[in-house]
Design a protein around this motif. Structure first.
Motif, PDB file in Angstrom:
ATOM      1  N   TRP A 180     -64.738 -13.393  32.862  1.00 10.54           N
ATOM      2  CA  TRP A 180     -66.008 -13.550  32.141  1.00 10.54           C
ATOM      3  C   TRP A 180     -66.770 -12.223  32.108  1.00 10.54           C
ATOM      4  CZ3 TRP A 180     -70.768 -12.994  34.675  1.00 10.54           C
ATOM      5  CH2 TRP A 180     -71.884 -13.251  33.885  1.00 10.54           C
ATOM      6  N   ALA A 181     -66.876 -11.574  33.266  1.00 13.08           N
ATOM      7  CA  ALA A 181     -67.626 -10.313  33.343  1.00 13.08           C
ATOM      8  C   ALA A 181     -66.968  -9.224  32.499  1.00 13.08           C
ATOM      9  CB  ALA A 181     -67.753  -9.870  34.801  1.00 13.08           C
ATOM     10  N   LYS A 182     -65.649  -9.116  32.574  1.00 14.64           N
ATOM     11  CA  LYS A 182     -64.945  -8.077  31.812  1.00 14.64           C
ATOM     12  C   LYS A 182     -65.049  -8.315  30.307  1.00 14.64           C
ATOM     13  CE  LYS A 182     -61.625  -6.519  35.282  1.00 14.64           C
ATOM     14  NZ  LYS A 182     -60.201  -6.440  35.660  1.00 14.64           N
ATOM     15  N   THR A 183     -64.877  -9.556  29.891  1.00 15.29           N
ATOM     16  CA  THR A 183     -64.969  -9.880  28.460  1.00 15.29           C
ATOM     17  C   THR A 183     -66.359  -9.540  27.932  1.00 15.29           C
ATOM     18  OG1 THR A 183     -63.331 -11.626  28.645  1.00 15.29           O
ATOM     19  CG2 THR A 183     -64.839 -11.760  26.769  1.00 15.29           C
ATOM     20  N   ASN A 184     -67.385  -9.934  28.655  1.00 11.93           N
ATOM     21  CA  ASN A 184     -68.749  -9.667  28.199  1.00 11.93           C
ATOM     22  C   ASN A 184     -69.119  -8.198  28.332  1.00 11.93           C
ATOM     23  OD1 ASN A 184     -70.109 -12.243  27.281  1.00 11.93           O
ATOM     24  ND2 ASN A 184     -69.083 -12.891  29.156  1.00 11.93           N
ATOM     25  N   HIS A 185     -68.557  -7.512  29.301  1.00  9.02           N
ATOM     26  CA  HIS A 185     -68.763  -6.068  29.418  1.00  9.02           C
ATOM     27  C   HIS A 185     -68.233  -5.382  28.161  1.00  9.02           C
ATOM     28  CE1 HIS A 185     -66.985  -2.081  30.304  1.00  9.02           C
ATOM     29  NE2 HIS A 185     -68.189  -1.860  30.804  1.00  9.02           N
ATOM     30  N   GLU A 208     -69.736  -3.959  37.275  1.00  9.27           N
ATOM     31  CA  GLU A 208     -69.876  -3.998  38.730  1.00  9.27           C
ATOM     32  C   GLU A 208     -69.600  -5.391  39.299  1.00  9.27           C
ATOM     33  OE1 GLU A 208     -73.820  -2.449  39.493  1.00  9.27           O
ATOM     34  OE2 GLU A 208     -72.976  -0.481  39.963  1.00  9.27           O
ATOM     35  N   ILE A 209     -70.009  -6.426  38.575  1.00  9.18           N
ATOM     36  CA  ILE A 209     -69.726  -7.795  39.027  1.00  9.18           C
ATOM     37  C   ILE A 209     -68.213  -7.968  39.181  1.00  9.18           C
ATOM     38  CG2 ILE A 209     -69.730 -10.232  38.334  1.00  9.18           C
ATOM     39  CD1 ILE A 209     -72.513  -9.682  37.031  1.00  9.18           C
ATOM     40  N   ALA A 210     -67.469  -7.578  38.157  1.00  8.27           N
ATOM     41  CA  ALA A 210     -66.005  -7.695  38.213  1.00  8.27           C
ATOM     42  C   ALA A 210     -65.437  -6.890  39.381  1.00  8.27           C
ATOM     43  CB  ALA A 210     -65.388  -7.232  36.891  1.00  8.27           C
ATOM     44  N   GLU A 211     -65.919  -5.672  39.568  1.00  4.42           N
ATOM     45  CA  GLU A 211     -65.423  -4.822  40.653  1.00  4.42           C
ATOM     46  C   GLU A 211     -65.731  -5.421  42.023  1.00  4.42           C
ATOM     47  OE1 GLU A 211     -67.234  -1.003  40.031  1.00  4.42           O
ATOM     48  OE2 GLU A 211     -65.982  -0.558  38.290  1.00  4.42           O
ATOM     49  N   MET A 212     -66.930  -5.933  42.193  1.00  2.00           N
ATOM     50  CA  MET A 212     -67.338  -6.487  43.489  1.00  2.00           C
ATOM     51  C   MET A 212     -66.550  -7.755  43.829  1.00  2.00           C
ATOM     52  SD  MET A 212     -69.453  -4.513  44.800  1.00  2.00           S
ATOM     53  CE  MET A 212     -71.116  -4.232  45.256  1.00  2.00           C
ATOM     54  N   ILE A 213     -66.310  -8.575  42.831  1.00  2.68           N
ATOM     55  CA  ILE A 213     -65.547  -9.802  43.069  1.00  2.68           C
ATOM     56  C   ILE A 213     -64.080  -9.463  43.336  1.00  2.68           C
ATOM     57  CG2 ILE A 213     -64.766 -11.993  42.060  1.00  2.68           C
ATOM     58  CD1 ILE A 213     -67.761 -11.978  42.774  1.00  2.68           C
ATOM     59  N   ILE A 242     -70.868 -21.455  39.309  1.00  2.00           N
ATOM     60  CA  ILE A 242     -70.402 -20.519  40.339  1.00  2.00           C
ATOM     61  C   ILE A 242     -71.482 -19.476  40.627  1.00  2.00           C
ATOM     62  CG2 ILE A 242     -68.735 -18.696  40.889  1.00  2.00           C
ATOM     63  CD1 ILE A 242     -66.679 -20.355  39.203  1.00  2.00           C
ATOM     64  N   LEU A 243     -72.056 -18.905  39.586  1.00  2.01           N
ATOM     65  CA  LEU A 243     -73.096 -17.893  39.776  1.00  2.01           C
ATOM     66  C   LEU A 243     -74.282 -18.489  40.537  1.00  2.01           C
ATOM     67  CD1 LEU A 243     -73.147 -16.031  36.325  1.00  2.01           C
ATOM     68  CD2 LEU A 243     -72.083 -15.278  38.471  1.00  2.01           C
ATOM     69  N   LYS A 244     -74.690 -19.692  40.165  1.00  2.78           N
ATOM     70  CA  LYS A 244     -75.830 -20.323  40.840  1.00  2.78           C
ATOM     71  C   LYS A 244     -75.518 -20.640  42.293  1.00  2.78           C
ATOM     72  CE  LYS A 244     -78.068 -21.888  36.686  1.00  2.78           C
ATOM     73  NZ  LYS A 244     -78.252 -22.941  35.710  1.00  2.78           N
ATOM     74  N   ALA A 245     -74.300 -21.076  42.581  1.00  6.18           N
ATOM     75  CA  ALA A 245     -73.933 -21.445  43.950  1.00  6.18           C
ATOM     76  C   ALA A 245     -73.654 -20.239  44.839  1.00  6.18           C
ATOM     77  CB  ALA A 245     -72.705 -22.354  43.932  1.00  6.18           C
ATOM     78  N   SER A 246     -73.124 -19.176  44.263  1.00  7.03           N
ATOM     79  CA  SER A 246     -72.659 -18.048  45.076  1.00  7.03           C
ATOM     80  C   SER A 246     -73.477 -16.776  44.944  1.00  7.03           C
ATOM     81  CB  SER A 246     -71.200 -17.735  44.728  1.00  7.03           C
ATOM     82  OG  SER A 246     -70.384 -18.840  44.983  1.00  7.03           O
ATOM     83  N   CYS A 247     -74.323 -16.680  43.926  1.00  3.58           N
ATOM     84  CA  CYS A 247     -74.984 -15.401  43.652  1.00  3.58           C
ATOM     85  C   CYS A 247     -76.510 -15.484  43.565  1.00  3.58           C
ATOM     86  CB  CYS A 247     -74.456 -14.809  42.346  1.00  3.58           C
ATOM     87  SG  CYS A 247     -72.653 -14.709  42.231  1.00  3.58           S
ATOM     88  N   TYR A 248     -77.014 -16.549  42.978  1.00  2.50           N
ATOM     89  CA  TYR A 248     -78.428 -16.610  42.623  1.00  2.50           C
ATOM     90  C   TYR A 248     -79.381 -16.539  43.816  1.00  2.50           C
ATOM     91  CZ  TYR A 248     -78.508 -17.245  37.535  1.00  2.50           C
ATOM     92  OH  TYR A 248     -78.448 -17.046  36.183  1.00  2.50           O
ATOM     93  N   ARG A 306     -76.875  -3.340  31.344  1.00  6.48           N
ATOM     94  CA  ARG A 306     -76.275  -4.684  31.354  1.00  6.48           C
ATOM     95  C   ARG A 306     -74.753  -4.586  31.403  1.00  6.48           C
ATOM     96  NH1 ARG A 306     -79.426  -7.972  26.545  1.00  6.48           N
ATOM     97  NH2 ARG A 306     -81.383  -6.889  26.849  1.00  6.48           N
ATOM     98  N   ALA A 307     -74.194  -3.731  30.543  1.00  5.34           N
ATOM     99  CA  ALA A 307     -72.737  -3.556  30.518  1.00  5.34           C
ATOM    100  C   ALA A 307     -72.245  -3.054  31.876  1.00  5.34           C
ATOM    101  CB  ALA A 307     -72.335  -2.586  29.406  1.00  5.34           C
ATOM    102  N   HIS A 308     -72.969  -2.107  32.448  1.00 12.02           N
ATOM    103  CA  HIS A 308     -72.582  -1.564  33.749  1.00 12.02           C
ATOM    104  C   HIS A 308     -72.647  -2.633  34.839  1.00 12.02           C
ATOM    105  CE1 HIS A 308     -71.921   1.343  36.881  1.00 12.02           C
ATOM    106  NE2 HIS A 308     -73.043   0.971  37.480  1.00 12.02           N
ATOM    107  N   LYS A 309     -73.662  -3.482  34.798  1.00 11.37           N
ATOM    108  CA  LYS A 309     -73.803  -4.546  35.808  1.00 11.37           C
ATOM    109  C   LYS A 309     -72.660  -5.547  35.695  1.00 11.37           C
ATOM    110  CE  LYS A 309     -77.214  -2.910  37.957  1.00 11.37           C
ATOM    111  NZ  LYS A 309     -76.972  -2.350  39.297  1.00 11.37           N
TER     112      LYS A 309
END
Length: 160
Positions: free
Chosen positions: A142-147, A107-112, A49-55, A101-104
């Motif tokens: 995924w973003a929240k867990t890793n944050h 932000e990923i979770a918030e933006m999505i 998903i990250l590669k298809a939609s973000c990279y 990194r944690a902040h990013k």
């Protein structure tokens, strides 16, 4: 030659000249040690998903399309890519401090969740990059867990 033809000739000539003034390609070597995938666990689904939609806009490796070779369209797209990489670069993620990194990830979770990413101007042309509800949930979780995991590693005096 009429004035109208002269103007058209000048405009056409300028358009041709512009084709030789191109932004640099965003296709540098990706050092796997700096890429997010080497420090943050992710399932193959999240990675895809990250590669298809973000990279394309948030890494050092863009899948260039034919229309990016037409100027000034190429400049406009390059500007968006540079802005995206300034905000978050998955290829350079491990060069960020733990706090950043944690902040990013937050932000990923918030933006999505806010449907701000991927940009509608991007998904208009790249329909495959549009996220469905299940994909959004997968990325947000995924973003929240890793944050949360990264946040625990940051010393209290740095968290402020």
């Amino acid at each position: 030659m009429s004035k109208k033809k002269k103007i058209l000739l000048v405009v056409f000539s300028l358009f041709i000249i512009l084709q030789f003034i191109r932004p640099a390609d965003n296709n540098s070597e990706i050092l796997i040690t700096n890429d997010i995938s080497s420090s943050i666990k992710m399932s193959p689904e999240v990675s895809n998903i990250l590669k298809a939609s973000c990279y394309d806009c948030h890494s050092n490796k863009t899948n260039n399309m034919w229309y990016q070779n037409i100027q000034p369209i190429g400049w406009w797209i390059n500007h968006h890519i540079e802005e995206g990489k300034d905000e978050l670069n998955f290829s350079e993620f491990n060069t960020y401090s733990l706090k950043r990194r944690a902040h990013k990830l937050e932000e990923i979770a918030e933006m999505i969740e806010g449907n701000e990413m991927p940009l509608s101007s991007y998904t208009l042309i790249h329909g495959e990059a549009e996220l469905n509800a299940d994909q959004k949930k997968l990325i947000v979780d995924w973003a929240k867990t890793n944050h949360d995991s990264l946040k625990k590693l940051i010393p209290p005096q740095v968290q402020k």
